[in-house]
Design a protein around this motif. Structure first.
Motif, short mmCIF file in Angstrom:
data_model
loop_
_atom_site.label_atom_id
_atom_site.label_comp_id
_atom_site.label_asym_id
_atom_site.label_seq_id
_atom_site.Cartn_x
_atom_site.Cartn_y
_atom_site.Cartn_z
N UNK A 67 -15.83 -9.76 -1.32
CA UNK A 67 -16.87 -8.95 -1.79
C UNK A 67 -16.65 -7.86 -0.61
N UNK A 68 -17.48 -6.39 -0.92
CA UNK A 68 -17.68 -5.86 0.15
C UNK A 68 -19.30 -5.14 0.06
N UNK A 69 -19.58 -5.11 1.12
CA UNK A 69 -21.01 -4.60 1.36
C UNK A 69 -21.23 -3.20 2.18
N UNK A 70 -22.07 -2.55 1.32
CA UNK A 70 -22.26 -1.20 2.20
C UNK A 70 -23.74 -0.99 2.53
N UNK A 71 -24.14 -0.54 3.51
CA UNK A 71 -25.62 -0.22 4.10
C UNK A 71 -25.71 1.13 4.44
N UNK A 72 -26.48 1.76 3.81
CA UNK A 72 -27.13 3.18 3.97
C UNK A 72 -28.12 3.22 4.94
N UNK A 73 -27.62 4.06 5.99
CA UNK A 73 -28.96 4.01 7.08
C UNK A 73 -29.37 5.37 7.32
N UNK A 116 -26.40 14.83 8.62
CA UNK A 116 -27.47 14.86 9.15
C UNK A 116 -27.98 13.90 10.12
N UNK A 117 -29.05 12.88 9.43
CA UNK A 117 -29.26 11.64 10.08
C UNK A 117 -28.90 10.49 9.15
N UNK A 118 -28.01 10.47 8.52
CA UNK A 118 -27.54 9.62 7.28
C UNK A 118 -26.12 9.07 7.70
N UNK A 119 -26.01 7.71 7.65
CA UNK A 119 -24.77 6.92 7.86
C UNK A 119 -24.65 5.87 6.95
N UNK A 120 -23.40 5.46 6.80
CA UNK A 120 -22.98 4.64 5.90
C UNK A 120 -22.25 3.50 6.82
N UNK A 121 -22.78 2.30 6.62
CA UNK A 121 -21.72 1.38 7.24
C UNK A 121 -21.01 0.44 6.03
N UNK A 122 -19.63 0.28 6.40
CA UNK A 122 -19.08 -0.44 5.62
C UNK A 122 -18.38 -1.77 6.16
N UNK A 174 -19.25 6.29 -5.69
CA UNK A 174 -20.59 6.99 -5.70
C UNK A 174 -21.68 5.94 -6.14
N UNK A 175 -21.27 5.02 -7.19
CA UNK A 175 -22.29 4.03 -7.50
C UNK A 175 -22.72 3.07 -6.51
N UNK A 176 -21.60 2.68 -5.71
CA UNK A 176 -21.83 1.87 -4.68
C UNK A 176 -22.77 2.53 -3.50
N UNK A 177 -22.69 3.74 -3.22
CA UNK A 177 -23.36 4.40 -2.28
C UNK A 177 -24.79 4.51 -2.83
N UNK A 178 -24.83 4.99 -4.23
CA UNK A 178 -26.06 5.28 -4.74
C UNK A 178 -27.12 4.20 -4.72
N UNK A 179 -26.39 2.88 -4.99
CA UNK A 179 -27.20 1.55 -5.15
C UNK A 179 -27.64 1.37 -3.77
N UNK A 180 -26.95 1.51 -2.42
CA UNK A 180 -27.46 1.38 -1.16
C UNK A 180 -28.36 2.17 -0.74
N UNK A 181 -28.21 3.43 -1.31
CA UNK A 181 -29.13 4.64 -0.93
C UNK A 181 -30.64 4.49 -1.72
#
Length: 194
Positions: A67-73, A116-122, A174-181
Protein backbone atom coordinates in the motif's frame (compact mmCIF):
# COMPACT_ATOMS: atom_id res chain seq x y z
CA UNK A 1 67.92 9.89 -13.18
CA UNK A 2 67.18 13.38 -11.83
CA UNK A 3 65.14 14.06 -14.99
CA UNK A 4 62.92 11.00 -14.30
CA UNK A 5 62.16 12.16 -10.73
CA UNK A 6 61.16 15.61 -12.01
CA UNK A 7 58.80 14.00 -14.55
CA UNK A 8 57.24 11.83 -11.83
CA UNK A 9 56.80 14.81 -9.51
CA UNK A 10 55.21 16.86 -12.29
CA UNK A 11 52.90 13.98 -13.18
CA UNK A 12 51.87 13.56 -9.54
CA UNK A 13 51.12 17.31 -9.28
CA UNK A 14 49.03 17.18 -12.45
CA UNK A 15 47.08 14.16 -11.19
CA UNK A 16 46.43 15.86 -7.84
CA UNK A 17 45.20 19.00 -9.64
CA UNK A 18 42.96 16.89 -11.87
CA UNK A 19 41.56 15.10 -8.82
CA UNK A 20 40.83 18.43 -7.09
CA UNK A 21 39.08 19.79 -10.20
CA UNK A 22 36.94 16.63 -10.46
CA UNK A 23 35.97 16.93 -6.76
CA UNK A 24 34.93 20.57 -7.28
CA UNK A 25 32.90 19.65 -10.37
CA UNK A 26 31.17 16.84 -8.47
CA UNK A 27 30.27 19.19 -5.61
CA UNK A 28 28.92 21.77 -8.07
CA UNK A 29 26.84 19.07 -9.78
CA UNK A 30 25.45 18.00 -6.40
CA UNK A 31 24.60 21.60 -5.53
CA UNK A 32 22.85 22.15 -8.89
CA UNK A 33 20.91 18.92 -8.45
CA UNK A 34 19.82 20.00 -4.95
CA UNK A 35 18.56 23.37 -6.19
CA UNK A 36 16.83 21.81 -9.18
CA UNK A 37 14.91 19.32 -7.00
CA UNK A 38 14.36 21.19 -3.76
CA UNK A 39 12.04 23.96 -2.67
CA UNK A 40 14.67 26.41 -1.48
CA UNK A 41 12.62 27.98 1.33
CA UNK A 42 11.38 24.79 2.98
CA UNK A 43 14.07 22.26 2.03
CA UNK A 44 11.54 19.66 0.82
CA UNK A 45 11.13 18.32 -2.69
CA UNK A 46 9.72 20.79 -5.16
CA UNK A 47 6.62 19.85 -7.14
CA UNK A 48 8.40 18.64 -10.29
CA UNK A 49 10.97 16.47 -8.53
CA UNK A 50 8.51 15.28 -5.91
CA UNK A 51 5.99 14.09 -8.47
CA UNK A 52 8.73 12.12 -10.21
CA UNK A 53 9.64 10.37 -6.94
CA UNK A 54 5.94 9.82 -6.17
CA UNK A 55 5.47 8.29 -9.62
CA UNK A 56 8.31 5.83 -8.98
CA UNK A 57 6.88 4.90 -5.57
CA UNK A 58 3.34 4.58 -6.92
CA UNK A 59 4.30 2.20 -9.72
CA UNK A 60 6.56 0.29 -7.35
CA UNK A 61 3.57 -0.06 -5.02
CA UNK A 62 1.46 -1.41 -7.86
CA UNK A 63 4.06 -4.02 -8.76
CA UNK A 64 5.10 -5.12 -5.26
CA UNK A 65 1.60 -5.20 -3.78
CA UNK A 66 2.40 -2.78 -0.95
CA UNK A 67 0.00 0.00 0.00
CA UNK A 68 0.94 3.64 -0.42
CA UNK A 69 -0.69 6.49 1.49
CA UNK A 70 -0.65 10.13 0.45
CA UNK A 71 -1.67 13.04 2.63
CA UNK A 72 -2.61 16.41 1.15
CA UNK A 73 -1.86 19.16 3.68
CA UNK A 74 -3.00 22.78 3.56
CA UNK A 75 -1.69 25.40 5.98
CA UNK A 76 -4.80 27.18 7.22
CA UNK A 77 -4.96 30.98 7.20
CA UNK A 78 -1.50 31.57 5.67
CA UNK A 79 -2.89 34.57 3.77
CA UNK A 80 -4.11 36.10 7.04
CA UNK A 81 -0.66 35.62 8.60
CA UNK A 82 0.96 37.21 5.52
CA UNK A 83 -1.49 40.15 5.53
CA UNK A 84 -1.35 40.73 9.29
CA UNK A 85 2.29 40.03 10.18
CA UNK A 86 4.06 40.24 6.80
CA UNK A 87 5.37 37.75 4.28
CA UNK A 88 8.51 37.08 6.28
CA UNK A 89 6.35 35.72 9.11
CA UNK A 90 4.32 33.74 6.55
CA UNK A 91 7.57 32.23 5.26
CA UNK A 92 8.57 31.39 8.83
CA UNK A 93 5.23 29.68 9.31
CA UNK A 94 5.81 27.51 6.22
CA UNK A 95 9.33 26.67 7.43
CA UNK A 96 7.96 25.71 10.86
CA UNK A 97 5.31 23.51 9.25
CA UNK A 98 7.86 21.67 7.13
CA UNK A 99 10.13 21.22 10.15
CA UNK A 100 7.25 19.71 12.11
CA UNK A 101 6.45 17.37 9.22
CA UNK A 102 10.08 16.38 8.61
CA UNK A 103 10.66 15.65 12.30
CA UNK A 104 7.59 13.43 12.45
CA UNK A 105 7.76 11.24 9.35
CA UNK A 106 9.81 8.11 8.80
CA UNK A 107 13.03 8.01 6.77
CA UNK A 108 11.18 6.30 3.91
CA UNK A 109 8.49 9.01 3.73
CA UNK A 110 8.91 12.27 1.86
CA UNK A 111 7.29 15.68 1.54
CA UNK A 112 6.52 17.62 -1.63
CA UNK A 113 5.74 21.32 -1.66
CA UNK A 114 2.92 21.46 -4.16
CA UNK A 115 2.85 25.25 -4.11
CA UNK A 116 1.99 28.12 -1.80
CA UNK A 117 0.57 26.65 1.38
CA UNK A 118 0.02 23.11 0.07
CA UNK A 119 2.13 20.03 0.73
CA UNK A 120 1.86 16.36 -0.08
CA UNK A 121 3.30 13.78 2.30
CA UNK A 122 3.97 10.38 0.76
CA UNK A 123 4.07 7.27 2.94
CA UNK A 124 5.34 4.34 0.82
CA UNK A 125 4.83 0.70 1.79
CA UNK A 126 2.53 1.39 4.72
CA UNK A 127 -1.05 1.35 5.96
CA UNK A 128 -3.39 3.97 7.39
CA UNK A 129 -2.89 2.50 10.87
CA UNK A 130 0.83 3.35 10.76
CA UNK A 131 0.14 6.73 9.17
CA UNK A 132 -2.38 7.60 11.90
CA UNK A 133 0.40 7.12 14.48
CA UNK A 134 2.64 9.47 12.51
CA UNK A 135 -0.14 12.02 12.12
CA UNK A 136 -0.72 11.88 15.88
CA UNK A 137 2.93 12.93 16.36
CA UNK A 138 2.41 15.80 13.92
CA UNK A 139 -0.67 16.99 15.84
CA UNK A 140 1.27 16.92 19.13
CA UNK A 141 4.04 19.03 17.57
CA UNK A 142 1.47 21.50 16.20
CA UNK A 143 -0.04 21.77 19.70
CA UNK A 144 3.45 22.39 21.11
CA UNK A 145 4.06 25.09 18.51
CA UNK A 146 0.79 26.78 19.44
CA UNK A 147 1.58 26.67 23.16
CA UNK A 148 4.82 28.57 22.51
CA UNK A 149 3.40 31.01 19.96
CA UNK A 150 1.24 33.85 21.27
CA UNK A 151 0.97 35.60 17.88
CA UNK A 152 -1.32 33.15 16.06
CA UNK A 153 -2.37 29.50 16.04
CA UNK A 154 -1.01 27.08 13.49
CA UNK A 155 -3.68 24.91 11.96
CA UNK A 156 -3.46 22.29 9.22
CA UNK A 157 -6.20 20.85 7.06
CA UNK A 158 -5.36 17.41 5.73
CA UNK A 159 -6.75 14.52 3.78
CA UNK A 160 -5.46 10.98 3.38
CA UNK A 161 -5.85 8.52 0.57
CA UNK A 162 -4.61 4.93 0.80
CA UNK A 163 -3.95 3.09 -2.43
CA UNK A 164 -4.44 -0.58 -1.70
CA UNK A 165 -3.57 -3.43 -4.01
CA UNK A 166 -7.17 -4.61 -3.69
CA UNK A 167 -8.26 -1.50 -5.60
CA UNK A 168 -8.36 -2.94 -9.06
CA UNK A 169 -9.42 0.23 -10.86
CA UNK A 170 -6.83 2.07 -12.87
CA UNK A 171 -5.45 5.05 -11.04
CA UNK A 172 -2.95 7.67 -12.03
CA UNK A 173 -0.78 9.85 -9.85
CA UNK A 174 -3.22 12.71 -10.47
CA UNK A 175 -6.12 10.51 -9.28
CA UNK A 176 -4.21 9.68 -6.12
CA UNK A 177 -3.55 13.36 -5.38
CA UNK A 178 -7.14 14.37 -6.24
CA UNK A 179 -8.53 11.80 -3.79
CA UNK A 180 -6.32 13.11 -0.97
CA UNK A 181 -7.11 16.72 -1.92
CA UNK A 182 -10.85 15.99 -1.84
CA UNK A 183 -10.48 14.49 1.67
CA UNK A 184 -8.49 17.55 2.77
CA UNK A 185 -11.20 19.85 1.43
CA UNK A 186 -13.87 17.94 3.39
CA UNK A 187 -11.75 18.35 6.54
CA UNK A 188 -11.33 22.08 5.84
CA UNK A 189 -15.10 22.55 5.37
CA UNK A 190 -15.78 20.86 8.72
CA UNK A 191 -13.40 23.33 10.41
CA UNK A 192 -15.16 26.27 8.78
CA UNK A 193 -18.54 25.08 10.09
CA UNK A 194 -17.49 25.74 13.70
Amino acid sequence: MKYENTDKETLIKILIQKDNILKKLYLEKEKLSYYANTDVMTGVLNRRAGLEVLSDEFYSSKSNGKNIVVCFVDVDRLKIVNDTFGHEEGDNLLINVTNILKESIRKTDFIIRMGGDEFLIVFPKTTMKEVNNIWHKICKKVDGFNENNTTYNLSLSYGFYEYKQEIKKKMSINDLIKEADAEMYKNKLKKDEF
